[in-house]
Motif scaffolding. Structure first.
Motif, PDB file in Angstrom:
ATOM      1  N   ARG A 306       0.828  -1.210   0.000  1.00  0.00           N
ATOM      2  CA  ARG A 306       0.000   0.000   0.000  1.00  0.00           C
ATOM      3  C   ARG A 306       0.861   1.259   0.000  1.00  0.00           C
ATOM      4  NH1 ARG A 306      -3.252   1.870   3.353  1.00  0.00           N
ATOM      5  NH2 ARG A 306      -2.495   0.916   5.287  1.00  0.00           N
ATOM      6  N   ALA A 307       2.125   1.142   0.444  1.00  0.00           N
ATOM      7  CA  ALA A 307       3.028   2.287   0.403  1.00  0.00           C
ATOM      8  C   ALA A 307       3.584   2.523  -0.995  1.00  0.00           C
ATOM      9  CB  ALA A 307       4.187   2.086   1.385  1.00  0.00           C
ATOM     10  N   PHE A 308       3.790   1.457  -1.751  1.00  0.00           N
ATOM     11  CA  PHE A 308       4.375   1.576  -3.088  1.00  0.00           C
ATOM     12  C   PHE A 308       3.320   1.901  -4.149  1.00  0.00           C
ATOM     13  CE2 PHE A 308       6.863  -2.065  -1.083  1.00  0.00           C
ATOM     14  CZ  PHE A 308       7.781  -1.212  -0.484  1.00  0.00           C
ATOM     15  N   PHE A 309       2.094   1.463  -3.876  1.00  0.00           N
ATOM     16  CA  PHE A 309       1.005   1.648  -4.840  1.00  0.00           C
ATOM     17  C   PHE A 309      -0.189   2.301  -4.139  1.00  0.00           C
ATOM     18  CE2 PHE A 309       3.461  -2.104  -6.087  1.00  0.00           C
ATOM     19  CZ  PHE A 309       3.827  -1.755  -7.392  1.00  0.00           C
ATOM     20  N   PRO A 310      -0.092   3.605  -3.860  1.00  0.00           N
ATOM     21  CA  PRO A 310      -1.224   4.299  -3.238  1.00  0.00           C
ATOM     22  C   PRO A 310      -2.407   4.345  -4.198  1.00  0.00           C
ATOM     23  CG  PRO A 310       0.431   5.868  -3.953  1.00  0.00           C
ATOM     24  CD  PRO A 310       1.031   4.511  -4.145  1.00  0.00           C
ATOM     25  N   PRO A 311      -3.596   4.738  -3.732  1.00  0.00           N
ATOM     26  CA  PRO A 311      -4.794   4.697  -4.572  1.00  0.00           C
ATOM     27  C   PRO A 311      -4.681   5.454  -5.888  1.00  0.00           C
ATOM     28  CG  PRO A 311      -5.408   4.988  -2.282  1.00  0.00           C
ATOM     29  CD  PRO A 311      -3.904   5.089  -2.335  1.00  0.00           C
ATOM     30  N   ASP A 312      -3.843   6.501  -5.943  1.00  0.00           N
ATOM     31  CA  ASP A 312      -3.731   7.270  -7.182  1.00  0.00           C
ATOM     32  C   ASP A 312      -2.627   6.754  -8.100  1.00  0.00           C
ATOM     33  OD1 ASP A 312      -1.599   7.996  -5.620  1.00  0.00           O
ATOM     34  OD2 ASP A 312      -1.823  10.169  -5.921  1.00  0.00           O
ATOM     35  N   HIS A 313      -2.024   5.622  -7.785  1.00  0.00           N
ATOM     36  CA  HIS A 313      -0.948   5.072  -8.620  1.00  0.00           C
ATOM     37  C   HIS A 313      -1.522   4.621  -9.967  1.00  0.00           C
ATOM     38  CE1 HIS A 313       2.295   2.401  -9.987  1.00  0.00           C
ATOM     39  NE2 HIS A 313       3.075   3.036  -9.134  1.00  0.00           N
ATOM     40  N   PRO A 314      -0.783   4.849 -11.076  1.00  0.00           N
ATOM     41  CA  PRO A 314      -1.297   4.452 -12.401  1.00  0.00           C
ATOM     42  C   PRO A 314      -1.693   2.986 -12.488  1.00  0.00           C
ATOM     43  CG  PRO A 314       0.620   5.861 -12.641  1.00  0.00           C
ATOM     44  CD  PRO A 314       0.495   5.582 -11.179  1.00  0.00           C
ATOM     45  N   LYS A 315      -0.987   2.107 -11.769  1.00  0.00           N
ATOM     46  CA  LYS A 315      -1.327   0.682 -11.839  1.00  0.00           C
ATOM     47  C   LYS A 315      -2.692   0.376 -11.225  1.00  0.00           C
ATOM     48  CE  LYS A 315       2.581  -1.988 -12.986  1.00  0.00           C
ATOM     49  NZ  LYS A 315       2.974  -3.396 -13.092  1.00  0.00           N
ATOM     50  N   LEU A 316      -3.164   1.271 -10.363  1.00  0.00           N
ATOM     51  CA  LEU A 316      -4.447   1.034  -9.714  1.00  0.00           C
ATOM     52  C   LEU A 316      -5.588   1.796 -10.376  1.00  0.00           C
ATOM     53  CD1 LEU A 316      -3.460   1.011  -5.926  1.00  0.00           C
ATOM     54  CD2 LEU A 316      -3.472  -0.871  -7.574  1.00  0.00           C
ATOM     55  N   GLN A 317      -5.242   2.708 -11.276  1.00  0.00           N
ATOM     56  CA  GLN A 317      -6.294   3.446 -11.977  1.00  0.00           C
ATOM     57  C   GLN A 317      -6.918   2.547 -13.044  1.00  0.00           C
ATOM     58  OE1 GLN A 317      -7.159   6.695 -10.882  1.00  0.00           O
ATOM     59  NE2 GLN A 317      -5.805   5.809  -9.312  1.00  0.00           N
ATOM     60  N   GLY A 318      -8.217   2.354 -12.965  1.00  0.00           N
ATOM     61  CA  GLY A 318      -8.897   1.486 -13.926  1.00  0.00           C
ATOM     62  C   GLY A 318      -8.607   0.020 -13.733  1.00  0.00           C
ATOM     63  N   LEU A 319      -8.082  -0.353 -12.573  1.00  0.00           N
ATOM     64  CA  LEU A 319      -7.772  -1.758 -12.307  1.00  0.00           C
ATOM     65  C   LEU A 319      -9.067  -2.553 -12.162  1.00  0.00           C
ATOM     66  CD1 LEU A 319      -5.458  -3.805 -11.574  1.00  0.00           C
ATOM     67  CD2 LEU A 319      -5.971  -3.272  -9.182  1.00  0.00           C
ATOM     68  N   ASP A 320      -9.139  -3.680 -12.857  1.00  0.00           N
ATOM     69  CA  ASP A 320     -10.284  -4.573 -12.713  1.00  0.00           C
ATOM     70  C   ASP A 320      -9.800  -5.997 -12.964  1.00  0.00           C
ATOM     71  OD1 ASP A 320     -10.135  -4.928 -15.515  1.00  0.00           O
ATOM     72  OD2 ASP A 320     -11.635  -3.362 -15.884  1.00  0.00           O
ATOM     73  N   TRP A 321     -10.745  -6.930 -12.953  1.00  0.00           N
ATOM     74  CA  TRP A 321     -10.364  -8.334 -13.096  1.00  0.00           C
ATOM     75  C   TRP A 321      -9.770  -8.636 -14.468  1.00  0.00           C
ATOM     76  CZ3 TRP A 321      -9.935  -9.895  -8.519  1.00  0.00           C
ATOM     77  CH2 TRP A 321     -10.860  -9.566  -7.526  1.00  0.00           C
ATOM     78  N   SER A 322     -10.089  -7.832 -15.474  1.00  0.00           N
ATOM     79  CA  SER A 322      -9.589  -8.108 -16.822  1.00  0.00           C
ATOM     80  C   SER A 322      -8.113  -7.771 -16.976  1.00  0.00           C
ATOM     81  CB  SER A 322     -10.410  -7.329 -17.856  1.00  0.00           C
ATOM     82  OG  SER A 322     -10.158  -5.930 -17.747  1.00  0.00           O
ATOM     83  N   ASN A 323      -7.594  -6.842 -16.163  1.00  0.00           N
ATOM     84  CA  ASN A 323      -6.191  -6.434 -16.325  1.00  0.00           C
ATOM     85  C   ASN A 323      -5.347  -6.673 -15.082  1.00  0.00           C
ATOM     86  OD1 ASN A 323      -6.926  -4.312 -14.588  1.00  0.00           O
ATOM     87  ND2 ASN A 323      -7.308  -2.900 -16.290  1.00  0.00           N
TER      88      ASN A 323
END
Length: 479
Positions: A306-323
């Motif tokens: 959670r420290a490396f990937f906060p909620p605004d991290h690009p990897k978490l933007q638009g994250l869903d089961w498909s990706n």
């Protein structure tokens, strides 16, 4: 001990540890902690082994300025200078009737950034509550501490480690002047600090300089191989475009933007298996025998990433089961089918969101695995003096244990103060006696103190996640 049982006097006794025989922990009171900041312990020319600086007679009753931090990309810690070999001391009483345990903190930031100038590393509250002497240390980082240029500078690949060894020698020689016991020194460090400690436990030059070790979310199972270290050095030199011995500090820092030729991404720097100062990997194929005589407390947080990937991290933007598999796979740092991993985690935790599964997967596969490897290695080697903790409090992320263990946590609440007091008392008890107060770690039980609002010993927590990733070999990132 039952999961609902509080970590109290009764609970500790239930683990078989005779708490009544342990010295009592001094609670924070009216005593004023004295601080001496910015003490020079060594000097070093670029890429050279450090040289000790004799300790004078400073007035350690009057705080002075912190020493500079090692040059790095982050402008957070100022000032920065290659002349950064300074330490700081906090003591509740410089002339006690009985010498106090010493706790030496080594900061994180991998091997490339960070500083004990961070306010979270202020040692006053820990020194007062624990009645211990606290020392914090700055040293050389990134290319200044770990660039491997053995043909020109034989100690360059481990210069940062040699700085820490000299700092510990300074402690041995001088901490008694601050009321500390040089025969009872505990090193503790978070993230990269823990990794540096694991490495010191395999370095012959560090033998006998400390007596106990606490690693917080920081492991070093294997060091960088010399061939990979040479590749990284060449990538840096190509980016620098000049002589590293004479280039400006600014140019050296700018060239840290070189791409890592082994892993991609940012350039990794870390200790090197150079056969001069480091003769074997710290925890492969087994724990270095030198470290097996040292009581060790290892810990991780339950949601490191959670420290490396906060909620605004690009990897978490638009994250869903498909990706999810595509995005999480590269972060696992092991050769395993990420789609299969996602399916397993979804089946195990059907109520979780894609983001929650992302953090579970990457924490277990990348951030926690090294600690399991080290603790299990000591257990297999029948090293009895090993303890493990897991910080669950407020779904703890990487770095959350720093402020709690120093008593410097942000946004104080009653619950955080209580959690901090519990962690500080456990760390101090370990520093004082070599036992934090619960059952030692063994295989297959894997006894672990889970720090939370109700702290308790749990056998093999997250067993299912551990077993899933145990199917594939562990490769230390950067090695």
């Amino acid at each position: 001990m039952s999961g609902a049982e509080r970590w109290s006097r009764r609970a500790v006794l239930a683990t078989g540890v005779a708490l009544v025989a342990m010295p009592q922990i001094a609670l924070a009171g009216s005593a004023k902690v004295k601080a001496q900041l910015g003490i020079r312990y060594a000097r070093a020319a670029r890429f050279q082994a450090p040289e000790p600086v004799p300790f004078g007679q400073p007035d350690f009753l009057t705080p002075s300025a912190l020493g500079p931090s090692c040059p790095q990309h982050s402008p957070r810690y100022q000032p920065q200078s290659e002349d950064c070999l300074f330490l700081n001391v906090w003591t509740p009483d410089p002339q006690p009737a009985r010498a106090k345990p010493v706790m030496v903190y080594i900061h994180g930031g991998a091997y490339s950034s960070g500083s004990v100038a961070d306010p979270l590393n202020d040692g006053a509250k820990l020194a007062e509550r624990g009645d211990v002497v606290v020392v914090t240390v700055n040293h050389r980082l990134n290319v200044f501490g770990y660039l491997y240029l053995p043909d020109r500078f034989p100690s360059s690949g481990n210069a940062g480690q040699l700085d820490l060894i000299l700092a510990l020698k300074w402690v041995q020689a001088n901490v008694a002047k601050f009321g500390g016991d040089p025969g009872n020194v505990t090193v503790f460090g978070q993230s990269g600090g823990g990794a540096k400690i694991a490495t010191l436990m395999a370095m012959p030059e560090a033998k006998g300089l400390f007596h106990k070790a606490i690693t917080m979310s920081g492991q070093q199972v294997t060091a960088s191989g010399p061939l990979n270290a040479r590749k990284r050095a060449q990538a840096f030199l190509d980016k620098l475009g000049g002589d590293p011995a004479s280039a400006s500090t600014e140019a050296m820092v700018a060239a840290l933007s070189a791409t890592d030729p082994v892993m991609g991404g940012g350039l990794y720097m870390g200790p090197v298996l150079d056969m001069k100062h480091l003769h074997r990997h710290p925890f492969w194929p087994d724990p270095a025998p030198q470290g097996n005589t040292i009581p060790m407390l290892l810990g991780n947080t339950v949601a490191e990433t959670r420290a490396f990937f906060p909620p605004d991290h690009p990897k978490l933007q638009g994250l869903d089961w498909s990706n999810l598999a595509q995005r999480a796979g590269p972060e696992l740092k092991v050769d395993i089918d990420p789609a299969w991993v996602v399916a397993q985690f979804r089946s195990r935790y059907p109520a979780d969101t894609a983001e929650q599964i992302f953090h579970r997967m990457v924490t277990a596969g990348r951030s926690w695995r090294g600690q399991v490897e080290e603790a299990d290695a000591r257990a297999r080697a029948r090293v009895k003096k090993t303890w493990v903790y897991q910080l669950d409090f407020e779904a703890a992320k990487h770095t959350d244990d720093i402020g709690l263990s120093f008593g410097t946590f942000e946004d104080p609440t009653l619950a955080r103060q209580a959690m901090s007091d519990t962690m500080m008392d456990a760390f101090v008890r370990f520093a004082r006696t070599g036992n934090p107060g619960w059952a030692s770690y063994s295989v297959p039980d894997r006894e672990t103190m889970v720090f939370d609002n109700v702290s308790r010993v749990v056998k093999d927590p997250r067993k299912w996640e551990r077993e899933l990733f145990a199917r594939v070999p562990y490769i230390q990132p950067g090695s």
